[in-house]
Design an enzyme around this catalytic site. Structure first.
Site, PDB file in Angstrom:
ATOM      1  CG  ASN A  30      -1.930   0.968   0.819  1.00 25.62           C
ATOM      2  OD1 ASN A  30      -1.696   2.193  -0.052  1.00 25.62           O
ATOM      3  ND2 ASN A  30      -2.238   1.065   2.256  1.00 25.62           N
ATOM      4  CE  LYS A  41       0.007   3.557   4.820  1.00 26.77           C
ATOM      5  NZ  LYS A  41      -0.228   3.393   6.397  1.00 26.77           N
ATOM      6  CG  HIS A  50      -5.959   2.442   5.543  1.00 26.64           C
ATOM      7  ND1 HIS A  50      -5.437   2.915   5.610  1.00 26.64           N
ATOM      8  CD2 HIS A  50      -4.855   1.452   5.246  1.00 26.64           C
ATOM      9  CE1 HIS A  50      -4.270   2.521   6.529  1.00 26.64           C
ATOM     10  NE2 HIS A  50      -3.959   1.392   6.327  1.00 26.64           N
ATOM     11  CD  GLU A  74      -2.348   5.228   6.583  1.00 27.60           C
ATOM     12  OE1 GLU A  74      -2.824   5.335   5.641  1.00 27.60           O
ATOM     13  OE2 GLU A  74      -2.052   5.099   7.812  1.00 27.60           O
ATOM     14  CD  GLU A  78      -3.369  -2.600   7.812  1.00 30.26           C
ATOM     15  OE1 GLU A  78      -2.443  -2.755   6.989  1.00 30.26           O
ATOM     16  OE2 GLU A  78      -3.707  -1.049   6.673  1.00 30.26           O
ATOM     17  N   GLY A 127       2.856   2.411  10.998  1.00 33.53           N
ATOM     18  CA  GLY A 127       3.645   3.331  10.499  1.00 33.53           C
ATOM     19  C   GLY A 127       4.773   3.887  11.757  1.00 33.53           C
ATOM     20  CB  SER A 144       5.376  -1.955  12.119  1.00 30.91           C
ATOM     21  OG  SER A 144       5.336  -0.201  12.483  1.00 30.91           O
TER      22      SER A 144
HETATM   23  P1  13P Z   1       2.719   0.227   7.631  1.00 31.40           P
HETATM   24  O1  13P Z   1       3.137  -0.351   7.362  1.00 31.40           O
HETATM   25  O2  13P Z   1       3.921   1.716   7.146  1.00 31.40           O
HETATM   26  O3  13P Z   1       3.069   0.262   9.298  1.00 31.40           O
HETATM   27  O4  13P Z   1       1.404   0.777   7.290  1.00 31.40           O
HETATM   28  C1  13P Z   1       0.204  -0.475   6.787  1.00 31.40           C
HETATM   29  C2  13P Z   1      -0.530   0.080   6.353  1.00 31.40           C
HETATM   30  O5  13P Z   1      -1.029   0.604   7.260  1.00 31.40           O
HETATM   31  C3  13P Z   1      -1.023  -1.029   5.165  1.00 31.40           C
HETATM   32  O6  13P Z   1      -2.333  -0.942   4.571  1.00 31.40           O
END
Ligand code: 13P
Length: 252
Positions: free
Chosen positions: A8, A10, A95, A97, A165, A171, A210
């Site tokens: 992803n 982002k 997601h 976010e 997640e 992150g 992560s």
């Molecule tokens: P990270 O791997 O940067 O922690 O992000 C995970 C994520 O949100 C994947 O959709």
């Protein structure tokens, strides 16, 4: 079942660097990883170019969101048929976010997943608790409510994918213990089986938060972990390829 390793990206990637990354992933995979499904989810602006860059390889392309309607007066939104038209075959939905930044509810995520299925896209529906919810002992209840509200009826039959997640692991460099990942994935499997019967057994459950080359192997070996949804580490071809290499040959 085959493991699925999904990147992803982002809101990262301008043209040339995105294409370079996609090509490096394809070249790194070569013929060597036929037991793993590999997916790249770039931002909307790069879907068509990444799809062209990976054409003919085993790498698939997905979006990171879609609108529940197919077309209309929705400025700035992108529909599932538009993703498909650009070369995507998958889409990440719900997601954390998007749930946090855009106030997406379970009902909206469900409507988006229905739109994805209608367009012939495979949805990856994300669920996960906040740290406060985990500390309050509510992690499983929160995730179960997200599953109940976000997954549409045809989800298992269309081999939709769930991504667990935990918000606090995204992150941050922090991950749950393997025991905690295993417990949550077992709880998700039980909910899927209760709702979809035998079809629920075929739904892959990804872990995300992560994941990196250094921790991928033990995480991917946890029972009921069907792959990984990778954020930051998917922006580096070497890291992402090492995560693909850590995927087991077959899932239990
Ligand atoms: P990270 O791997 O940067 O922690 O992000 C995970 C994520 O949100 C994947 O959709």
């Amino acid at each position: 079942m085959r493991p699925l390793i999904a990147g992803n990206w982002k809101m990262n990637g301008l043209g040339s660097e995105g294409i370079r990354l996609a090509r490096a992933v394809c070249e790194g995979l070569g013929q060597g990883y036929t037991h793993v499904d590999v997916l790249l989810c770039p931002p909307f602006t790069l879907i068509e170019r990444v799809a062209r860059a990976v054409a003919g390889s085993a790498v698939a392309v997905g979006g990171q969101d879609c609108h529940p309607k197919t077309s209309g007066a929705h400025t700035g939104d992108v529909s599932a048929p538009m993703l498909k038209d650009a070369g995507a075959t998958w889409v990440i939905l719900g997601h954390s976010e998007r749930r946090a930044d855009h106030g997406e509810t379970n009902a909206l995520v469900r409507a988006k997943a229905e739109a994805a299925l209608a367009a012939g896209l495979t949805p990856i529906v994300c669920v996960g608790e906040t740290l406060a919810e985990r500390d309050a002992g509510r992690a499983e209840a929160v995730v179960e409510a997200q599953l109940a509200g976000s997954l549409p009826e045809g989800f298992a039959a269309a081999q939709g994918v769930v991504a667990y997640e935990p918000v606090w692991a995204i992150g941050t460099g922090r991950t749950p213990s393997e025991a905690d990942i295993g417990a949550m994935h077992a709880a998700i499997r039980a909910r899927l089986a209760a709702r979809f019967g035998a079809g629920g057994q075929g739904v892959r459950i990804l872990y995300g938060g992560s994941v990196k080359a250094a921790n991928a192997k033990p995480i991917l070996a946890v029972p009921e972990v069907g792959g990984a949804l990778v954020g930051g580490a998917s922006l580096h071809a070497e890291e992402f390829l090492a995560i693909v290499a850590a995927a087991p040959v077959a899932l239990a």
